[in-house]
Design a protein around this motif. Structure first.
Motif, mmCIF file in Angstrom:
data_model
loop_
_atom_site.group_PDB
_atom_site.id
_atom_site.type_symbol
_atom_site.label_atom_id
_atom_site.label_comp_id
_atom_site.label_asym_id
_atom_site.label_seq_id
_atom_site.Cartn_x
_atom_site.Cartn_y
_atom_site.Cartn_z
ATOM 1 N N PHE A 294 0.818 -1.204 0.000
ATOM 2 C CA PHE A 294 0.000 0.000 0.000
ATOM 3 C C PHE A 294 0.857 1.262 0.000
ATOM 4 O O PHE A 294 1.945 1.288 0.585
ATOM 5 C CB PHE A 294 -0.917 0.028 1.234
ATOM 6 N N THR A 295 0.326 2.306 -0.624
ATOM 7 C CA THR A 295 1.047 3.574 -0.677
ATOM 8 C C THR A 295 1.007 4.331 0.644
ATOM 9 O O THR A 295 1.767 5.271 0.843
ATOM 10 C CB THR A 295 0.466 4.473 -1.782
ATOM 11 N N GLN A 296 0.120 3.945 1.566
ATOM 12 C CA GLN A 296 0.049 4.559 2.875
ATOM 13 C C GLN A 296 -0.674 3.618 3.834
ATOM 14 O O GLN A 296 -1.365 2.691 3.404
ATOM 15 C CB GLN A 296 -0.684 5.909 2.821
ATOM 16 N N PRO A 297 -0.524 3.816 5.136
ATOM 17 C CA PRO A 297 -1.245 2.977 6.104
ATOM 18 C C PRO A 297 -2.746 3.259 6.043
ATOM 19 O O PRO A 297 -3.187 4.274 5.525
ATOM 20 C CB PRO A 297 -0.656 3.406 7.463
ATOM 21 N N TRP A 298 -3.528 2.340 6.621
ATOM 22 C CA TRP A 298 -4.961 2.565 6.750
ATOM 23 C C TRP A 298 -5.421 2.035 8.107
ATOM 24 O O TRP A 298 -4.775 1.180 8.703
ATOM 25 C CB TRP A 298 -5.752 1.949 5.607
ATOM 26 N N SER A 299 -6.532 2.610 8.590
ATOM 27 C CA SER A 299 -7.015 2.287 9.937
ATOM 28 C C SER A 299 -8.506 1.998 9.911
ATOM 29 O O SER A 299 -9.224 2.417 8.997
ATOM 30 C CB SER A 299 -6.743 3.455 10.899
ATOM 31 N N ALA A 300 -8.961 1.279 10.940
ATOM 32 C CA ALA A 300 -10.383 0.949 11.069
ATOM 33 C C ALA A 300 -10.760 0.933 12.543
ATOM 34 O O ALA A 300 -9.904 0.858 13.424
ATOM 35 C CB ALA A 300 -10.698 -0.395 10.427
ATOM 36 N N ARG A 301 -12.065 1.003 12.790
ATOM 37 C CA ARG A 301 -12.585 0.983 14.156
ATOM 38 C C ARG A 301 -13.920 0.254 14.183
ATOM 39 O O ARG A 301 -14.762 0.440 13.308
ATOM 40 C CB ARG A 301 -12.755 2.418 14.669
ATOM 41 N N LEU A 302 -14.103 -0.592 15.200
ATOM 42 C CA LEU A 302 -15.348 -1.315 15.401
ATOM 43 C C LEU A 302 -15.685 -1.286 16.884
ATOM 44 O O LEU A 302 -14.795 -1.262 17.737
ATOM 45 C CB LEU A 302 -15.243 -2.765 14.928
ATOM 46 N N GLU A 303 -16.987 -1.300 17.175
ATOM 47 C CA GLU A 303 -17.438 -1.276 18.563
ATOM 48 C C GLU A 303 -17.934 -2.669 18.944
ATOM 49 O O GLU A 303 -18.919 -3.156 18.405
ATOM 50 C CB GLU A 303 -18.560 -0.239 18.740
ATOM 51 N N TRP A 304 -17.228 -3.315 19.870
ATOM 52 C CA TRP A 304 -17.598 -4.656 20.315
ATOM 53 C C TRP A 304 -18.584 -4.581 21.471
ATOM 54 O O TRP A 304 -18.529 -3.664 22.288
ATOM 55 C CB TRP A 304 -16.361 -5.416 20.788
ATOM 56 N N GLN A 305 -19.470 -5.582 21.549
ATOM 57 C CA GLN A 305 -20.415 -5.696 22.646
ATOM 58 C C GLN A 305 -20.305 -7.083 23.283
ATOM 59 O O GLN A 305 -20.213 -8.090 22.580
ATOM 60 C CB GLN A 305 -21.851 -5.481 22.152
ATOM 61 N N ARG A 306 -20.309 -7.120 24.600
ATOM 62 C CA ARG A 306 -20.254 -8.403 25.306
ATOM 63 C C ARG A 306 -21.550 -9.195 25.092
ATOM 64 O O ARG A 306 -22.644 -8.632 25.124
ATOM 65 C CB ARG A 306 -20.043 -8.166 26.805
ATOM 66 N N ASP A 307 -21.405 -10.498 24.876
ATOM 67 C CA ASP A 307 -22.552 -11.395 24.769
ATOM 68 C C ASP A 307 -22.098 -12.770 25.246
ATOM 69 O O ASP A 307 -21.521 -13.552 24.483
ATOM 70 C CB ASP A 307 -23.070 -11.459 23.330
ATOM 71 N N GLU A 308 -22.350 -13.061 26.504
ATOM 72 C CA GLU A 308 -21.896 -14.318 27.077
ATOM 73 C C GLU A 308 -22.751 -15.503 26.640
ATOM 74 O O GLU A 308 -22.384 -16.660 26.874
ATOM 75 C CB GLU A 308 -21.888 -14.227 28.611
ATOM 76 N N ASP A 309 -23.881 -15.241 25.993
ATOM 77 C CA ASP A 309 -24.764 -16.320 25.560
ATOM 78 C C ASP A 309 -24.447 -16.818 24.155
ATOM 79 O O ASP A 309 -25.043 -17.797 23.689
ATOM 80 C CB ASP A 309 -26.227 -15.861 25.614
ATOM 81 N N PHE A 310 -23.537 -16.134 23.464
ATOM 82 C CA PHE A 310 -23.210 -16.534 22.094
ATOM 83 C C PHE A 310 -22.444 -17.855 22.124
ATOM 84 O O PHE A 310 -21.424 -17.983 22.799
ATOM 85 C CB PHE A 310 -22.371 -15.454 21.416
ATOM 86 N N GLY A 311 -22.918 -18.848 21.367
ATOM 87 C CA GLY A 311 -22.261 -20.151 21.335
ATOM 88 C C GLY A 311 -21.381 -20.299 20.110
ATOM 89 O O GLY A 311 -21.795 -20.014 18.985
ATOM 90 N N ILE A 312 -20.132 -20.712 20.319
ATOM 91 C CA ILE A 312 -19.204 -20.965 19.222
ATOM 92 C C ILE A 312 -19.249 -22.452 18.895
ATOM 93 O O ILE A 312 -19.019 -23.296 19.757
ATOM 94 C CB ILE A 312 -17.781 -20.526 19.586
ATOM 95 N N TYR A 313 -19.532 -22.750 17.633
ATOM 96 C CA TYR A 313 -19.666 -24.129 17.191
ATOM 97 C C TYR A 313 -18.466 -24.553 16.351
ATOM 98 O O TYR A 313 -17.659 -23.729 15.900
ATOM 99 C CB TYR A 313 -20.961 -24.302 16.391
ATOM 100 N N GLU A 314 -18.384 -25.853 16.111
ATOM 101 C CA GLU A 314 -17.304 -26.379 15.282
ATOM 102 C C GLU A 314 -17.340 -25.727 13.902
ATOM 103 O O GLU A 314 -18.399 -25.581 13.292
ATOM 104 C CB GLU A 314 -17.451 -27.897 15.131
ATOM 105 N N TYR A 315 -16.176 -25.360 13.397
ATOM 106 C CA TYR A 315 -16.083 -24.807 12.052
ATOM 107 C C TYR A 315 -15.711 -25.947 11.102
ATOM 108 O O TYR A 315 -14.531 -26.233 10.883
ATOM 109 C CB TYR A 315 -15.050 -23.682 12.010
ATOM 110 N N ALA A 316 -16.698 -26.616 10.570
ATOM 111 C CA ALA A 316 -16.472 -27.747 9.671
ATOM 112 C C ALA A 316 -16.353 -27.204 8.251
ATOM 113 O O ALA A 316 -17.340 -27.093 7.533
ATOM 114 C CB ALA A 316 -17.604 -28.752 9.778
ATOM 115 N N CYS A 317 -15.155 -26.873 7.842
ATOM 116 C CA CYS A 317 -14.961 -26.153 6.578
ATOM 117 C C CYS A 317 -15.181 -27.051 5.369
ATOM 118 O O CYS A 317 -15.914 -26.712 4.468
ATOM 119 C CB CYS A 317 -13.554 -25.555 6.545
ATOM 120 N N HIS A 318 -14.522 -28.190 5.312
ATOM 121 C CA HIS A 318 -14.776 -29.108 4.197
ATOM 122 C C HIS A 318 -14.479 -30.536 4.644
ATOM 123 O O HIS A 318 -13.365 -31.018 4.546
ATOM 124 C CB HIS A 318 -13.962 -28.734 2.947
#
Length: 344
Positions: A294-318
């Protein structure tokens, strides 16, 4: 399985529910992260960021790159926000429409979150666009191959990127929302922070013990990260030692380049800031620099929110590991059929 999205609990400066905007509000600026909040400490004395921080609530049609009609504005106007909210509501209706028609399609596959007021995730450059490639960056981009590239033939595994091959989505792409698999969970132990990512079931290991980066000759898909606790509520992370290759830097997020055409070089460096501004909010920011690409740096921003009920499942890709072979055999058969038709 589909889950109900909670309403966003971000500040009124970022999220609107249709009420009147303050007339004096500057839509070109985002409020600086607050330093007022004092997080609880772990038993070993570090700020306690542990818990579930999924970014599914950010998948509300906010693009990576800003549409040109918004200029340098970081935030939508009230009318623009209402328009986006109506669009998101229509997308959310797809799930119910499919249920009523007895079908299952993108409505069951893609998760859509409530609209927010951000015009783009990129905050710098001011126009919200990825910087131009260098000459070398363009050369590397042109040489990249991926299933995201329309009409591309497939003959070897070199024609597939690292996400195609279920290895990694790469950085900084893995820190952006996608249409599914947006789970994030932070774990901590003395001298170490770990970020578990649902996509491609990866875990970022971030030592905070003051140790040096590994030797520069050792490249890794997610780089080598080192963290430092600054102030009383912020984790700063520097990541180097990226492995060049067919990795996807930003594919998938709304507003990304349409094809997997963003290379990574050994010169890439990423600096992140995790600001905990409340018990249930982290403002996440980063700057990416890669002078070979890149000809110059770039930046980003995101606002995260806590969620203790979110379930992470197996990532069965292929399952069976057959898709790369299937792409290649199908591509060869299709080309052979086309050639036979031309010779007749």
């Amino acid at each position: 399985m589909r889950k109900a999205f909670p309403l966003l609990l971000a500040s009124a400066a970022l999220i609107g529910a249709g009420g009147a905007w303050a007339q004096e509000e500057d839509l070109t600026q985002l409020p600086a992260p607050s330093d007022d909040y004092q997080p609880e400490l772990t038993s070993w004395g570090e700020p306690d960021f542990r818990g579930g921080w999924p970014i599914d609530h950010l998948n509300g049609r906010t693009p990576l790159q800003r549409p040109t009609e918004y200029g340098n504005r970081q935030l939508l106007s009230e009318d623009e926000y209402n328009e986006r909210a109506e669009m998101v509501e229509a997308l959310e209706q797809r799930y119910q429409n499919e249920d009523e028609s007895g079908t299952m399609g993108i409505g069951h596959w893609a998760e859509v979150a409530p609209a927010n007021r951000r015009t783009s995730w990129i905050t710098s450059p001011a126009d919200g666009q990825l910087p131009a490639f260098t000459e070398e960056g363009q050369r590397r981009s042109d040489a990249m191959r991926s299933t995201w590239v329309q009409g591309q033939p497939f003959d070897t595994w070199f024609d597939f990127d690292s996400w195609d091959r279920c290895i990694t989505r790469g950085l900084p792409a893995s820190m952006f929302p996608f249409m599914y698999n947006n789970g994030m969970r932070i774990f901590q132990s003395p001298g170490l922070v770990a970020i578990q990512m649902e996509m491609v079931h990866e875990v970022r290991m971030i030592p905070t013990d003051g140790s040096d980066h590994i030797p520069a000759v050792i490249g890794q898909w997610l780089g080598d990260s080192r963290g430092t606790w600054i102030d009383h509520n912020t984790l700063e992370v520097e990541t180097t030692n990226f492995r060049p290759g067919p990795s996807a830097t930003n594919i998938g997020t709304t507003g990304s380049p349409r094809e997997n055409d963003t290379p990574v070089s050994t010169s890439a460096r990423m600096v992140e800031w995790f600001h905990m501004t409340g018990p249930d909010e982290i403002i996440y920011e980063f700057t990416w620099e890669d002078p070979e690409v890149f000809t110059q740096p770039w930046s980003a921003r995101l606002e995260w929110q806590r969620d203790e009920d979110f379930g992470i499942y197996e990532y069965a890709c292929h399952e069976g590991n057959v898709q790369i072979r299937n792409f290649i055999t199908a591509s060869r058969a299709e080309r052979a059929q086309a050639a036979a038709g031309e010779s007749e």
